[in-house]
Design an enzyme around this catalytic site. Sequence first.
Site, PDB file in Angstrom:
ATOM      1  N   GLY A   1      -0.300   4.441  -0.044  1.00 49.28           N
ATOM      2  CA  GLY A   1      -1.103   5.604   0.316  1.00 49.28           C
ATOM      3  C   GLY A   1      -1.818   6.175  -0.887  1.00 49.28           C
TER       4      GLY A   1
ATOM      5  CB  SER B   1      -0.896  -0.017   1.239  1.00 50.92           C
ATOM      6  OG  SER B   1      -1.645   1.175   1.320  1.00 50.92           O
TER       7      SER B   1
ATOM      8  N   GLY C   1      -6.766   0.510   4.660  1.00 48.63           N
ATOM      9  CA  GLY C   1      -5.960  -0.671   4.331  1.00 48.63           C
ATOM     10  C   GLY C   1      -6.706  -1.959   4.574  1.00 48.63           C
ATOM     11  CG  ASP C   2      -8.153  -2.704   8.368  1.00 50.54           C
ATOM     12  OD1 ASP C   2      -6.978  -3.125   8.307  1.00 50.54           O
ATOM     13  OD2 ASP C   2      -8.584  -2.029   9.306  1.00 50.54           O
TER      14      ASP C   2
ATOM     15  N   GLY D   1      -1.667   4.511  -4.404  1.00 53.23           N
ATOM     16  CA  GLY D   1      -2.327   3.258  -4.734  1.00 53.23           C
ATOM     17  C   GLY D   1      -1.629   2.024  -4.219  1.00 53.23           C
TER      18      GLY D   1
END
Length: 309
Positions: free
Chosen positions: A219, A217, A248-249, A222
């Site tokens: 941020g 990830s 993120g989850d 992408g």
Amino acid sequence: MILTVTLNTALDITYRVGVLRPHTSHRVSDVTERPGGKGVNVARVLAALGHETTVTGFAGGATGRSVRERLAESAGVVDALLPIAGPTRRTIAVVDELSGDTTQLNEPGPQIAAAEWAAFLGRYEELLPGASAVALCGSLPPGVPVGAYAGLIKTARSAGVPVLLDTSGEPLRRGVAARPDLVKPNADELAELTGSHDPARATQDARRRGARTVVASLGPRGLLAVTPEGRWHATPPAPVHGNPTGAGDSAVAALLSGLVTQLPWPTRLTHAVALSGATVASPAAGEYDPGVYAELLPRVTVSGEGSAA
């Protein structure tokens, strides 16, 4: 059924204030409380996407009861949490409405006794045969061995269940060595694991350390995926302003959904980026804005090469 493991569950509390200023009192304009911890957030998003999910891990004390009561309100999520003596932690997110920034305060979690850990291992082995995939998510509470995720990965692999790992620090380092099917670190976690701040180099290094697939990830830039089938970079059309807690989850939920439905990699990443952005636009972790999701989905760009399988 998709199984998510949250060893350090939490009651997520989100405060919204007009402007967050140090050393002053604040009037809170809105408060939300949700069942939390990374794997719980993943399970709630998966259920909203139409997947049967089961949550296991620990819950204790008055906070743990609140988590379970709120989890019972999440349609499609089965509660397989184990009761413990210590109180479940709280996490506090303070959203500055003027800037859109969020300040996060995370408690460490309860002390897990040896008998409680042994009971969890038994529950985990009971649940695995019915799982199409398992996600191991978040921090470890005190008392849980630092190599816990590595052991859980090996158990899942022995049962023939694909496993995704989303954690950080030493638990990530040891977990990667146990050869999970997929790891999803952020840029900082990836740099800590590999010593490289170049995501392209670091993702390759993480694969050499044992992970079959790495989805990093980045941020607002992408997701970068390096898989046995190829590599891709999925980019959102523009930053989404709001509460990033749980974004993120939601990406993990999309990756798990794509895994069990066997979507091509570019499609999995497109959904993960769009769902992550739609979560930023929602008021609390474990939820996403369907309108923003539908708006972002056709505008995510994916570059790269591979077989796309």
